[in-house]
Write a protein that holds these residues in place. Structure first.
Motif, PDB file in Angstrom:
ATOM      1  N   PRO A 109       0.822  -1.213   0.000  1.00 39.16           N
ATOM      2  CA  PRO A 109       0.000   0.000   0.000  1.00 39.16           C
ATOM      3  C   PRO A 109       0.854   1.261   0.000  1.00 39.16           C
ATOM      4  O   PRO A 109       1.943   1.292   0.586  1.00 39.16           O
ATOM      5  N   LYS A 110       0.349   2.287  -0.681  1.00 40.89           N
ATOM      6  CA  LYS A 110       1.062   3.558  -0.723  1.00 40.89           C
ATOM      7  C   LYS A 110       0.763   4.355   0.538  1.00 40.89           C
ATOM      8  O   LYS A 110      -0.360   4.334   1.048  1.00 40.89           O
ATOM      9  N   ARG A 111       1.759   5.049   1.025  1.00 39.60           N
ATOM     10  CA  ARG A 111       1.575   5.873   2.216  1.00 39.60           C
ATOM     11  C   ARG A 111       0.839   7.156   1.859  1.00 39.60           C
ATOM     12  O   ARG A 111       1.083   7.745   0.808  1.00 39.60           O
ATOM     13  N   ILE A 112      -0.031   7.603   2.751  1.00 37.82           N
ATOM     14  CA  ILE A 112      -0.737   8.870   2.592  1.00 37.82           C
ATOM     15  C   ILE A 112      -0.401   9.727   3.806  1.00 37.82           C
ATOM     16  O   ILE A 112      -0.519   9.270   4.942  1.00 37.82           O
ATOM     17  N   LEU A 113       0.032  10.957   3.555  1.00 36.79           N
ATOM     18  CA  LEU A 113       0.391  11.881   4.630  1.00 36.79           C
ATOM     19  C   LEU A 113      -0.416  13.164   4.477  1.00 36.79           C
ATOM     20  O   LEU A 113      -0.869  13.502   3.385  1.00 36.79           O
ATOM     21  N   GLU A 114      -0.579  13.889   5.595  1.00 36.13           N
ATOM     22  CA  GLU A 114      -1.294  15.156   5.568  1.00 36.13           C
ATOM     23  C   GLU A 114      -0.427  16.216   6.216  1.00 36.13           C
ATOM     24  O   GLU A 114       0.191  15.973   7.254  1.00 36.13           O
ATOM     25  N   GLY A 115      -0.357  17.386   5.584  1.00 30.45           N
ATOM     26  CA  GLY A 115       0.467  18.452   6.126  1.00 30.45           C
ATOM     27  C   GLY A 115       0.080  19.800   5.561  1.00 30.45           C
ATOM     28  O   GLY A 115      -0.878  19.929   4.804  1.00 30.45           O
ATOM     29  N   GLU A 175       3.909  17.083  10.212  1.00 30.62           N
ATOM     30  CA  GLU A 175       4.332  16.966  11.609  1.00 30.62           C
ATOM     31  C   GLU A 175       3.806  15.668  12.200  1.00 30.62           C
ATOM     32  O   GLU A 175       2.712  15.228  11.865  1.00 30.62           O
ATOM     33  N   ARG A 176       4.602  15.058  13.063  1.00 34.11           N
ATOM     34  CA  ARG A 176       4.160  13.862  13.773  1.00 34.11           C
ATOM     35  C   ARG A 176       4.641  13.960  15.216  1.00 34.11           C
ATOM     36  O   ARG A 176       5.587  14.699  15.522  1.00 34.11           O
ATOM     37  N   THR A 177       3.985  13.228  16.095  1.00 30.17           N
ATOM     38  CA  THR A 177       4.372  13.229  17.500  1.00 30.17           C
ATOM     39  C   THR A 177       4.763  11.819  17.913  1.00 30.17           C
ATOM     40  O   THR A 177       4.239  10.841  17.377  1.00 30.17           O
ATOM     41  N   LEU A 178       5.708  11.740  18.841  1.00 23.05           N
ATOM     42  CA  LEU A 178       6.102  10.447  19.373  1.00 23.05           C
ATOM     43  C   LEU A 178       6.552  10.605  20.812  1.00 23.05           C
ATOM     44  O   LEU A 178       6.887  11.700  21.251  1.00 23.05           O
ATOM     45  N   LEU A 179       6.540   9.517  21.531  1.00 27.12           N
ATOM     46  CA  LEU A 179       6.991   9.510  22.918  1.00 27.12           C
ATOM     47  C   LEU A 179       8.493   9.261  22.935  1.00 27.12           C
ATOM     48  O   LEU A 179       8.959   8.248  22.415  1.00 27.12           O
ATOM     49  N   HIS A 180       9.252  10.184  23.512  1.00 28.49           N
ATOM     50  CA  HIS A 180      10.700  10.033  23.587  1.00 28.49           C
ATOM     51  C   HIS A 180      11.023   8.848  24.502  1.00 28.49           C
ATOM     52  O   HIS A 180      10.513   8.763  25.623  1.00 28.49           O
ATOM     53  N   PRO A 181      11.880   7.917  24.045  1.00 34.47           N
ATOM     54  CA  PRO A 181      12.113   6.709  24.827  1.00 34.47           C
ATOM     55  C   PRO A 181      12.786   6.928  26.185  1.00 34.47           C
ATOM     56  O   PRO A 181      12.538   6.180  27.131  1.00 34.47           O
ATOM     57  N   VAL A 182      13.620   7.952  26.299  1.00 31.35           N
ATOM     58  CA  VAL A 182      14.331   8.188  27.559  1.00 31.35           C
ATOM     59  C   VAL A 182      13.614   9.228  28.421  1.00 31.35           C
ATOM     60  O   VAL A 182      13.397   9.026  29.619  1.00 31.35           O
ATOM     61  N   LEU A 183      13.236  10.340  27.800  1.00 29.13           N
ATOM     62  CA  LEU A 183      12.637  11.436  28.549  1.00 29.13           C
ATOM     63  C   LEU A 183      11.167  11.217  28.878  1.00 29.13           C
ATOM     64  O   LEU A 183      10.610  11.896  29.729  1.00 29.13           O
ATOM     65  N   LYS A 184      10.507  10.273  28.185  1.00 30.66           N
ATOM     66  CA  LYS A 184       9.083   9.995  28.375  1.00 30.66           C
ATOM     67  C   LYS A 184       8.231  11.242  28.166  1.00 30.66           C
ATOM     68  O   LYS A 184       7.257  11.480  28.863  1.00 30.66           O
ATOM     69  N   LYS A 185       8.639  12.072  27.200  1.00 30.21           N
ATOM     70  CA  LYS A 185       7.888  13.266  26.848  1.00 30.21           C
ATOM     71  C   LYS A 185       7.399  13.130  25.420  1.00 30.21           C
ATOM     72  O   LYS A 185       8.024  12.455  24.606  1.00 30.21           O
ATOM     73  N   ILE A 186       6.294  13.806  25.108  1.00 28.35           N
ATOM     74  CA  ILE A 186       5.805  13.849  23.735  1.00 28.35           C
ATOM     75  C   ILE A 186       6.664  14.854  22.971  1.00 28.35           C
ATOM     76  O   ILE A 186       6.818  15.999  23.392  1.00 28.35           O
TER      77      ILE A 186
END
Length: 80
Positions: free
Chosen positions: A2-8, A24-35
């Motif tokens: 499947p082809k990826r679809i992104l929005e920006g 833009e995307r958000t993720l949880l930092h593995p060490v700091l446990k911050k978004i």
């Protein structure tokens, strides 16, 4: 596959039939446990030169169209 679809948001429309879309995307930092917010810019093919800076665009993967363009615009929604 499947082809990826992104929005920006369109950040540049200076090229002919080309727009630069910032995703833009958000993720949880593995060490700091911050978004954490991460962003990346993609060059996308806009056949009708319809998009302007500030518009929200959905882009999809495609075969390479030029040196930088591997994405194309599939739908738009104007930002208010």
């Amino acid at each position: 596959m499947p082809k990826r679809i992104l929005e920006g948001v369109v950040v540049s429309d200076k090229g002919d039939k080309t727009v630069v879309v910032k995703v833009e995307r958000t993720l949880l930092h593995p060490v700091l446990k911050k978004i954490v917010r991460l962003s990346k810019k993609y060059h996308a093919h806009d056949e009708g030169n319809a998009l302007k800076v500030g518009d929200v665009a959905r882009i999809v993967e495609c075969a390479p169209k030029s040196k930088l363009k591997r994405w194309e615009v599939i739908s738009t929604a104007s930002a208010s």
